[in-house]
Structure formats: structure tokens, C-alpha cells
Write a protein that holds these residues in place. Sequence first.
Motif, PDB file in Angstrom:
ATOM      1  N   ASP A 167       0.841  -1.195   0.000  1.00 19.69           N
ATOM      2  CA  ASP A 167       0.000   0.000   0.000  1.00 19.69           C
ATOM      3  C   ASP A 167       0.878   1.247   0.000  1.00 19.69           C
ATOM      4  O   ASP A 167       1.629   1.485   0.942  1.00 19.69           O
ATOM      5  N   LEU A 168       0.787   2.053  -1.065  1.00 17.90           N
ATOM      6  CA  LEU A 168       1.609   3.256  -1.215  1.00 17.90           C
ATOM      7  C   LEU A 168       0.833   4.537  -0.947  1.00 17.90           C
ATOM      8  O   LEU A 168       1.383   5.632  -1.072  1.00 17.90           O
ATOM      9  N   ASP A 169      -0.425   4.422  -0.589  1.00 19.39           N
ATOM     10  CA  ASP A 169      -1.281   5.567  -0.289  1.00 19.39           C
ATOM     11  C   ASP A 169      -0.715   6.361   0.885  1.00 19.39           C
ATOM     12  O   ASP A 169      -0.032   5.804   1.746  1.00 19.39           O
ATOM     13  N   ALA A 170      -1.027   7.658   0.958  1.00 29.13           N
ATOM     14  CA  ALA A 170      -0.580   8.470   2.092  1.00 29.13           C
ATOM     15  C   ALA A 170      -1.215   8.013   3.397  1.00 29.13           C
ATOM     16  O   ALA A 170      -0.687   8.286   4.483  1.00 29.13           O
ATOM     17  N   HIS A 171      -2.347   7.297   3.301  1.00 35.91           N
ATOM     18  CA  HIS A 171      -3.072   6.843   4.488  1.00 35.91           C
ATOM     19  C   HIS A 171      -2.859   5.347   4.707  1.00 35.91           C
ATOM     20  O   HIS A 171      -2.732   4.577   3.753  1.00 35.91           O
ATOM     21  N   HIS A 172      -2.836   4.955   5.955  1.00 31.71           N
ATOM     22  CA  HIS A 172      -2.651   3.562   6.322  1.00 31.71           C
ATOM     23  C   HIS A 172      -3.742   2.683   5.699  1.00 31.71           C
ATOM     24  O   HIS A 172      -4.926   3.014   5.768  1.00 31.71           O
ATOM     25  N   GLY A 173      -3.342   1.569   5.135  1.00 33.14           N
ATOM     26  CA  GLY A 173      -4.294   0.628   4.544  1.00 33.14           C
ATOM     27  C   GLY A 173      -4.968  -0.230   5.599  1.00 33.14           C
ATOM     28  O   GLY A 173      -4.832  -1.452   5.611  1.00 33.14           O
ATOM     29  N   ASP A 174      -5.737   0.410   6.476  1.00 34.68           N
ATOM     30  CA  ASP A 174      -6.263  -0.266   7.662  1.00 34.68           C
ATOM     31  C   ASP A 174      -7.290  -1.342   7.351  1.00 34.68           C
ATOM     32  O   ASP A 174      -7.295  -2.406   7.984  1.00 34.68           O
ATOM     33  N   SER A 248       5.940 -14.810  -1.927  1.00 35.07           N
ATOM     34  CA  SER A 248       4.592 -14.623  -2.467  1.00 35.07           C
ATOM     35  C   SER A 248       4.423 -15.339  -3.802  1.00 35.07           C
ATOM     36  O   SER A 248       5.387 -15.595  -4.532  1.00 35.07           O
ATOM     37  N   ASP A 249       3.171 -15.649  -4.102  1.00 33.95           N
ATOM     38  CA  ASP A 249       2.809 -16.235  -5.393  1.00 33.95           C
ATOM     39  C   ASP A 249       2.133 -15.206  -6.299  1.00 33.95           C
ATOM     40  O   ASP A 249       2.053 -15.396  -7.512  1.00 33.95           O
ATOM     41  N   ALA A 250       1.624 -14.130  -5.709  1.00 34.92           N
ATOM     42  CA  ALA A 250       0.997 -13.029  -6.448  1.00 34.92           C
ATOM     43  C   ALA A 250       1.088 -11.772  -5.595  1.00 34.92           C
ATOM     44  O   ALA A 250       1.276 -11.855  -4.373  1.00 34.92           O
ATOM     45  N   ILE A 251       0.957 -10.622  -6.237  1.00 35.06           N
ATOM     46  CA  ILE A 251       1.152  -9.339  -5.565  1.00 35.06           C
ATOM     47  C   ILE A 251       0.004  -8.399  -5.920  1.00 35.06           C
ATOM     48  O   ILE A 251      -0.484  -8.399  -7.061  1.00 35.06           O
ATOM     49  N   VAL A 252      -0.420  -7.605  -4.947  1.00 36.71           N
ATOM     50  CA  VAL A 252      -1.381  -6.526  -5.172  1.00 36.71           C
ATOM     51  C   VAL A 252      -0.734  -5.229  -4.687  1.00 36.71           C
ATOM     52  O   VAL A 252      -0.202  -5.184  -3.568  1.00 36.71           O
ATOM     53  N   VAL A 253      -0.758  -4.190  -5.522  1.00 38.97           N
ATOM     54  CA  VAL A 253      -0.161  -2.906  -5.153  1.00 38.97           C
ATOM     55  C   VAL A 253      -1.224  -1.812  -5.259  1.00 38.97           C
ATOM     56  O   VAL A 253      -1.810  -1.613  -6.328  1.00 38.97           O
ATOM     57  N   GLN A 254      -1.472  -1.123  -4.155  1.00 37.61           N
ATOM     58  CA  GLN A 254      -2.374   0.024  -4.136  1.00 37.61           C
ATOM     59  C   GLN A 254      -1.525   1.277  -4.314  1.00 37.61           C
ATOM     60  O   GLN A 254      -0.649   1.551  -3.496  1.00 37.61           O
ATOM     61  N   CYS A 255      -1.764   2.023  -5.398  1.00 41.83           N
ATOM     62  CA  CYS A 255      -0.914   3.152  -5.771  1.00 41.83           C
ATOM     63  C   CYS A 255      -1.606   4.482  -5.487  1.00 41.83           C
ATOM     64  O   CYS A 255      -1.693   5.359  -6.363  1.00 41.83           O
TER      65      CYS A 255
END
Length: 368
Positions: A167-174, A248-255
Motif C-alpha cells: 500500500d503506497l497511499d498516504a493513508h494507512h491501509g487499515d 509470495s505467489d501473487a502481488i497486489v499494489v495500491q498506488c
Amino acid sequence: MLSHVAYIEDDSLTAICSNIPNVKDRGKLVHRLVEAYGLFKFMKIFPVIPASRDDLVSFHSQSYVDFLFEANEWSDFEQREDDQLEYGLGYDCPLFKNIYEFASLVAGGSLTAAKVLVDGDAQVAINWCGGWHHAQRDEAKGFCYVNDIVIAIHKLRERFDRVLYIDLDAHHGDGVENAFSFSPKVMTVSFHNYDLGFFPCSGAINEVGFGAGKYYSVNVPLKDGVTDEQYSWLFTGVMDLVKTVFRSDAIVVQCGADCLTGDPVGTFNLTPHSLGVCVQKVLSWQQPTLFLGGGGYNITNTAKCWTFLTSLMVGQNLSSDIPDHPYFLRYGPDFDIEISVGLRKNNNIPSDLKKIVDMISTNLSQIL
């Protein structure tokens, strides 16, 4: 050039996302700028398959989904105010017409992208209309009505045993962290602002998960004014540690682009170039990867950023001059893809950043 890149683009999803005032027209600007730079021809375009109620309750509570379904046709949103508050609907998540349709399309966009990866139709999938990381199991939160990320990760785990979420967002990915805080199968890594009073006021470095999932939650708390150089250094150091212990076997990225300078709710000095470093590092691992949007409330800067990141995923260089297209005038007066470095005071001391990496290293060593 990278091959097998899938891109989610659907007029219904883009239109309904405009119901959120803070990101009105954002999806249109992003898609049309990506198109104007000619990047669509390097990707497979997929329309959204709306999420079913069963898809939504793979994470959200039945009562919350039922409420959204019931409220879908309401026109008087003052009725049943107590119920709305119970589900977090108010203030930063106001109820609006077609709310269930919105939830179904938003979740469906990321589900469609995840299915593309599960079916092996692409190695990289992009859904810039996704990334709503604050929504909880039974309530909306922080402009997020449905947690498309958690739902997409559940879909990915039908084929991929271990999923890494970044998670690269300015806010915590709670919302995502909370969903998987007891699981050793999904590691969540969040880089975010953790200054006093900054929403959602969570994501301290000692928040590491629980039970079997202890140490599988990784938080990188930052202060105002972090720079491209610091962010890139931190990402490289932390993710090298993560890659060593979590295969990991797969990745998810929040930009989330609210981490960029000039964002009305963000407090960093970042430009898209540091996010580009992050994206290129993830791409170098050559795993099935889902890239999502998220925050980003300076609409034109967000469109510039996500278009730039898309160009990296398809291996194309962008001209600095914004191409002529229907939203061209929104990019004045410079009409340039570049975003200047921010000048906010930097409160991140190098020794403190090293301590963060050292502490994360100590935490991760517990699961070797």
C-alpha cells in the motif's frame, strides 16, 4: 516491452465513481490521458463484470450488503439515519443513489482484474478505479464504501496460495490489514503518514498482526515531507526484507496518489518518480501483479501519475508534453506530464528511517 498487461476500462464504472465528490471525473481524466498517450494498444482492455452479492459477502457482512442493496433506490437519504450511522454512512461516506450498483461495479472492477490473473490471461492487471482500502467488514470509512482489494485478494487466493499486498497511499491501509491480520497467507505492507491526527490514526510500526498472522502485517510510518530519495530507499530496503521471508505467489499494489506533493489531503514531497521506482521493483519480481488506484485528490496530478505508472508497466516512454485530447485544458498552464518536487518541511530524519528498517527486520526475523 512487457507483454500480457490487462487494463480495466468501463464507462459504467467510470461514470458511477463520479458520485464521490472528492474524485469527480478522476476516472475519466485517467483513462483519457492513458488513451491520449497511445498506451491502450499495448494492453488488453477488459470491461467490468459486476460483483455479485456472494462476491461482496466474501468479505463484507451480510447485513451491510443487504443495507446497501435496500438503500440503492432511496431518494430521501435522511430516512433511517441511525441505520446509516451504524454502517459508517454519513460525513466522509455520504449515502447516494445507486449505492449498491456502485459497490458492485467498484468491487467488480478489481475482481475482473484478479480473475484475469487467476485465469492466466495476463501477468499484470490494472484497475485505476479500484483501491478503496479503508472499508471495513460492516462499515464504510474514509470515502471507501466497499473493500474491493480484500475481495480481489480472496479471488487471487483461489489460485495463488500466498499474496503480498503493498500500500503506497498516504493513508494507512487499515481495512486490508484488519481483514488479514490473523492470516499468514497474506502479508500486508503499508507505507503511510503517521503524524498526530492524520487519518486513520493507525499503522504504527508495532502493529504487526495477531495469532498465526503475527508479524505478517508490516507498517512503515512516515512524517510530513518525506522525499523521493527517502521513499525509494525505504521501499527498496523494506521490500528486500519482505521478499526474503515471504515468498509470495501473487502481488497486489495500491498506488494511492495522495502521497504526491500538491495533494489537498497529503503531506509528502513525492513525485511520480518515486512511485515509479516502487512499481519497477515489483515488476522485476515477475509475479502475477494487480495494480490499483486509491486516494488522489489533486485530480490532474493523479491522472499524470497513473498514466506514468501505466507507461512503465507497458515499457513505453512518455513525451513530457500532454497530448491533445478532450481534457487537455485541465492540465494548464504548463501542459506537462512532470510534477515538480514539493517544498514542504521534511520531518523525516535519516537515522529514524534507518531505525524503521531495523525494527521491521527484527520483526520479520520472527517468522523465518
